[in-house]
Design a protein around this motif. Structure first.
Motif, PDB file in Angstrom:
ATOM      1  N   ARG A  99       0.821  -1.227   0.000  1.00  0.00           N
ATOM      2  CA  ARG A  99       0.000   0.000   0.000  1.00  0.00           C
ATOM      3  C   ARG A  99       0.853   1.274   0.000  1.00  0.00           C
ATOM      4  N   PRO A 100       1.857   1.427   0.887  1.00  0.00           N
ATOM      5  CA  PRO A 100       2.661   2.662   0.843  1.00  0.00           C
ATOM      6  C   PRO A 100       3.449   2.823  -0.457  1.00  0.00           C
ATOM      7  N   ARG A 102       2.327   1.889  -3.428  1.00  0.00           N
ATOM      8  CA  ARG A 102       1.333   2.399  -4.386  1.00  0.00           C
ATOM      9  C   ARG A 102       1.049   3.876  -4.132  1.00  0.00           C
ATOM     10  N   GLU A 103       0.943   4.234  -2.860  1.00  0.00           N
ATOM     11  CA  GLU A 103       0.677   5.635  -2.516  1.00  0.00           C
ATOM     12  C   GLU A 103       1.831   6.529  -2.964  1.00  0.00           C
ATOM     13  N   ILE A 106       1.587   7.086  -6.679  1.00  0.00           N
ATOM     14  CA  ILE A 106       0.538   8.063  -7.008  1.00  0.00           C
ATOM     15  C   ILE A 106       1.031   9.476  -6.723  1.00  0.00           C
ATOM     16  N   ARG A 107       1.690   9.662  -5.578  1.00  0.00           N
ATOM     17  CA  ARG A 107       2.221  11.000  -5.255  1.00  0.00           C
ATOM     18  C   ARG A 107       3.238  11.448  -6.299  1.00  0.00           C
TER      19      ARG A 107
END
Length: 127
Positions: A99-100, A102-103, A106-107
């Protein structure tokens, strides 16, 4: 110290320099395994990340055998994880660990898009 002397580094300054270089390389490796670099990882990088995050070595070997790169890791489905040998607990932990990553992707994508928009606005204003 014995190891360093065994490879011919008998002077303390040389030993210290080698230790500092090894530390710098380790820090660089840690930086390369940071979330923002995940899209750039090859199979070896994914394996290192898995091991660094406490996943079983068998999973790292399986992911490497299935050519799981950073971009592919970011999009793995639970079904694929299972096919590569991850049981339910590992799939849950892996999903949480990804998850981090992927985040961060995106950022980074959003920042690149904003930079492109800002450049286009600046270019239009200059015309």
């Amino acid at each position: 110290k014995d190891l360093l002397e065994g490879i011919g580094l008998t002077h303390k300054a040389d030993q210290l320099k080698l230790c500092e270089e090894a530390k710098a390389l380790a820090e660089l490796e840690d930086k390369r395994l940071s979330p923002e670099h995940a899209p750039l990882w090859d199979e070896r990088g994914v394996s290192k990340w898995l091991l660094k995050n406490g996943f079983p070595s068998q999973l790292a070997v399986s992911f490497r055998a299935h050519n799981v790169t950073g971009p592919r890791l970011l999009r793995l489905s639970p079904t694929e994880m299972e096919a590569y040998g991850a049981d339910e607990d590992i799939r849950t932990a892996l999903t949480e660990a990804i998850r981090p990553l992927r985040e961060a992707e995106i950022r980074a994508r959003d920042a690149a898009a904003k930079a492109a928009d800002d450049a286009a606005i600046a270019e239009a204003a200059a015309s």
